[in-house]
Write a protein that holds these residues in place. Sequence first.
Motif, PDB file in Angstrom:
ATOM      1  N   THR A 195       0.856  -1.260  -0.221  1.00 46.19           N
ATOM      2  CA  THR A 195       0.054   0.132   0.116  1.00 46.19           C
ATOM      3  C   THR A 195       1.058   1.212  -0.171  1.00 46.19           C
ATOM      4  O   THR A 195       0.770   2.277  -0.549  1.00 46.19           O
ATOM      5  N   GLU A 196       1.937   1.255   0.761  1.00 51.02           N
ATOM      6  CA  GLU A 196       2.717   2.208   0.603  1.00 51.02           C
ATOM      7  C   GLU A 196       3.695   2.730  -0.618  1.00 51.02           C
ATOM      8  O   GLU A 196       3.676   3.787  -0.738  1.00 51.02           O
ATOM      9  N   ILE A 197       3.674   1.713  -1.441  1.00 49.83           N
ATOM     10  CA  ILE A 197       4.127   1.847  -2.857  1.00 49.83           C
ATOM     11  C   ILE A 197       3.112   2.238  -3.569  1.00 49.83           C
ATOM     12  O   ILE A 197       3.265   2.093  -5.091  1.00 49.83           O
ATOM     13  N   GLY A 198       1.853   2.284  -3.337  1.00 49.66           N
ATOM     14  CA  GLY A 198       0.823   2.553  -4.413  1.00 49.66           C
ATOM     15  C   GLY A 198      -0.055   1.495  -4.883  1.00 49.66           C
ATOM     16  O   GLY A 198      -0.756   1.658  -5.790  1.00 49.66           O
ATOM     17  N   CYS A 199       0.145   0.370  -4.415  1.00 44.78           N
ATOM     18  CA  CYS A 199      -0.640  -0.871  -5.029  1.00 44.78           C
ATOM     19  C   CYS A 199      -2.134  -0.739  -4.268  1.00 44.78           C
ATOM     20  O   CYS A 199      -2.351  -0.206  -3.382  1.00 44.78           O
ATOM     21  N   LYS A 200      -3.164  -1.095  -5.276  1.00 46.95           N
ATOM     22  CA  LYS A 200      -4.391  -0.897  -5.024  1.00 46.95           C
ATOM     23  C   LYS A 200      -5.120  -2.030  -4.896  1.00 46.95           C
ATOM     24  O   LYS A 200      -6.233  -2.185  -4.410  1.00 46.95           O
ATOM     25  N   TYR A 201      -4.622  -3.073  -5.624  1.00 49.43           N
ATOM     26  CA  TYR A 201      -5.277  -4.326  -6.037  1.00 49.43           C
ATOM     27  C   TYR A 201      -4.643  -5.534  -5.035  1.00 49.43           C
ATOM     28  O   TYR A 201      -3.493  -5.582  -5.426  1.00 49.43           O
ATOM     29  N   PHE A 202      -5.175  -6.453  -4.457  1.00 52.77           N
ATOM     30  CA  PHE A 202      -4.598  -7.567  -3.694  1.00 52.77           C
ATOM     31  C   PHE A 202      -5.174  -8.921  -3.863  1.00 52.77           C
ATOM     32  O   PHE A 202      -6.192  -8.840  -3.797  1.00 52.77           O
ATOM     33  N   GLN A 203      -4.365  -9.891  -3.742  1.00 49.11           N
ATOM     34  CA  GLN A 203      -4.835 -11.090  -3.787  1.00 49.11           C
ATOM     35  C   GLN A 203      -3.829 -12.050  -2.891  1.00 49.11           C
ATOM     36  O   GLN A 203      -2.635 -11.811  -3.266  1.00 49.11           O
ATOM     37  N   GLY A 204      -4.251 -13.059  -2.150  1.00 47.73           N
ATOM     38  CA  GLY A 204      -3.366 -13.759  -1.490  1.00 47.73           C
ATOM     39  C   GLY A 204      -3.963 -14.273   0.043  1.00 47.73           C
ATOM     40  O   GLY A 204      -5.006 -13.981   0.465  1.00 47.73           O
ATOM     41  N   TYR A 205      -3.097 -15.316   0.559  1.00 53.10           N
ATOM     42  CA  TYR A 205      -3.579 -15.958   1.676  1.00 53.10           C
ATOM     43  C   TYR A 205      -3.987 -14.989   2.890  1.00 53.10           C
ATOM     44  O   TYR A 205      -4.690 -15.284   4.045  1.00 53.10           O
ATOM     45  N   PHE A 206      -3.174 -13.796   2.887  1.00 56.28           N
ATOM     46  CA  PHE A 206      -3.417 -12.730   3.981  1.00 56.28           C
ATOM     47  C   PHE A 206      -4.959 -12.551   4.144  1.00 56.28           C
ATOM     48  O   PHE A 206      -5.380 -12.269   5.044  1.00 56.28           O
ATOM     49  N   PHE A 207      -5.606 -12.367   2.828  1.00 56.27           N
ATOM     50  CA  PHE A 207      -7.016 -12.122   2.851  1.00 56.27           C
ATOM     51  C   PHE A 207      -7.800 -13.385   2.746  1.00 56.27           C
ATOM     52  O   PHE A 207      -8.877 -13.562   3.594  1.00 56.27           O
ATOM     53  N   SER A 208      -7.425 -14.254   1.943  1.00 55.60           N
ATOM     54  CA  SER A 208      -8.299 -15.679   1.954  1.00 55.60           C
ATOM     55  C   SER A 208      -7.618 -16.559   1.061  1.00 55.60           C
ATOM     56  O   SER A 208      -6.887 -16.166  -0.047  1.00 55.60           O
ATOM     57  N   LYS A 209      -7.661 -17.832   1.144  1.00 58.24           N
ATOM     58  CA  LYS A 209      -7.056 -18.811   0.460  1.00 58.24           C
ATOM     59  C   LYS A 209      -8.155 -19.247  -0.510  1.00 58.24           C
ATOM     60  O   LYS A 209      -9.410 -18.714  -0.239  1.00 58.24           O
ATOM     61  N   PRO A 210      -8.019 -19.881  -1.608  1.00 61.02           N
ATOM     62  CA  PRO A 210      -9.139 -20.161  -2.505  1.00 61.02           C
ATOM     63  C   PRO A 210      -9.824 -21.011  -1.636  1.00 61.02           C
ATOM     64  O   PRO A 210      -9.534 -22.224  -1.055  1.00 61.02           O
ATOM     65  N   ILE A 211     -11.011 -20.914  -1.765  1.00 62.53           N
ATOM     66  CA  ILE A 211     -12.088 -21.893  -1.004  1.00 62.53           C
ATOM     67  C   ILE A 211     -13.226 -22.002  -1.967  1.00 62.53           C
ATOM     68  O   ILE A 211     -13.525 -21.348  -3.121  1.00 62.53           O
ATOM     69  N   SER A 212     -14.185 -23.038  -1.440  1.00 61.63           N
ATOM     70  CA  SER A 212     -15.349 -23.242  -2.365  1.00 61.63           C
ATOM     71  C   SER A 212     -16.049 -21.916  -2.298  1.00 61.63           C
ATOM     72  O   SER A 212     -16.048 -21.217  -1.608  1.00 61.63           O
TER      73      SER A 212
END
Length: 272
Positions: free
Chosen positions: A251-268
């Motif tokens: 976020t500090e370097i200006g990224c706006k979109y995120f995906q990864g285990y920190f938010f959620s793993k792939p789930i049904s």
Amino acid sequence: NAKGNGKNTFCFFDPKLQKIMDEKIKLTESLKEAIEQNQMNLHYQTQIFLNQEEKIVGVEALIRWNHPTRGMISPAEFIPLAEESGLIIPLGEWIIDEACKQIKTWKSEKVKKSWRVSINVSSKQFEMDSFVSTIKNIVDINGIHPNMLRLELTESLLIKNVDKVLDRLHKLKEMGFSLSIDDFGTGYSSLSYLKRLPINELKIDQSFIKDLTTDKNDEIIIKTIITIGKKFGLEVIAEGVETKEQYQKLTEIGCKYFQGYFFSKPISAQQL
Ligand code: C2E
Ligand code: MG
Ligand code: MG
Ligand code: MG
């Protein structure tokens, strides 16, 4: 070791190699059954947009194979087999259809969800002359607008047959499909080519995120990709975000979109 004599020759009577090949044939056969018998399912991983607050804007569909005796088999293992055997064509169509059905379900729920679904398209699938008409048919039959689907393509696919690829991308874009370059930064596409691609998104490869908080070089690479993306009017998403520290740094370097285990793993879909 078949290469033990220092020459690049393979010995097909090597029992170890024979065993690997037998395994491969067996797995390909059961892959065929799995597609026919519906042992496949899609999992979904959330994609977050940060602007004042965090919001789910989409999900990436990731295929899962629950084998009756071997358990979960990773797509990294069976997608290459599906590509070699041609099974990726029916499988790829199934994936698109399944994603459309899920979009319809989300739309019809009491708390309506209008999450766009990102789909991974394999090069074999994309290179079929019928790809554009097939995918259009599937969305039409399901009554889905193409802009609900985002197609993730890899750099290696994009640089193979440039004129044909560009033509195909423009057709898809005109129809309303959204386009993304997956694993961005690991391939060999040039900036002059990137400029000509009618894409919507760059997806920063997770290898750059992994050591982001300790490796200054990764930070520089990510900053550069974000800058390029901004100049070209593209969304830039970081994949493989696992920790709070990585999220903060991004976020500090200006990224706006995120995906990864920190938010959620792939789930049904149900879990989601
Ligand atoms: P990809 O498209 O780059 O997908 C990202 C991979 O990273 C996924 O692995 C995902 O589960 C994993 N991942 C997500 N967040 C994190 C994280 O925070 N940390 C780590 N370490 N990993 C994370 P998965 O599901 O095993 O898929 C692997 C690859 O297989 C995909 O890479 C894609 O190339 C291919 N694949 C998966 N599903 C499909 C599909 O439906 N069709 C096609 N053609 N290929 C697929
Ligand atoms: Mg992907
Ligand atoms: Mg990726
Ligand atoms: Mg990948």
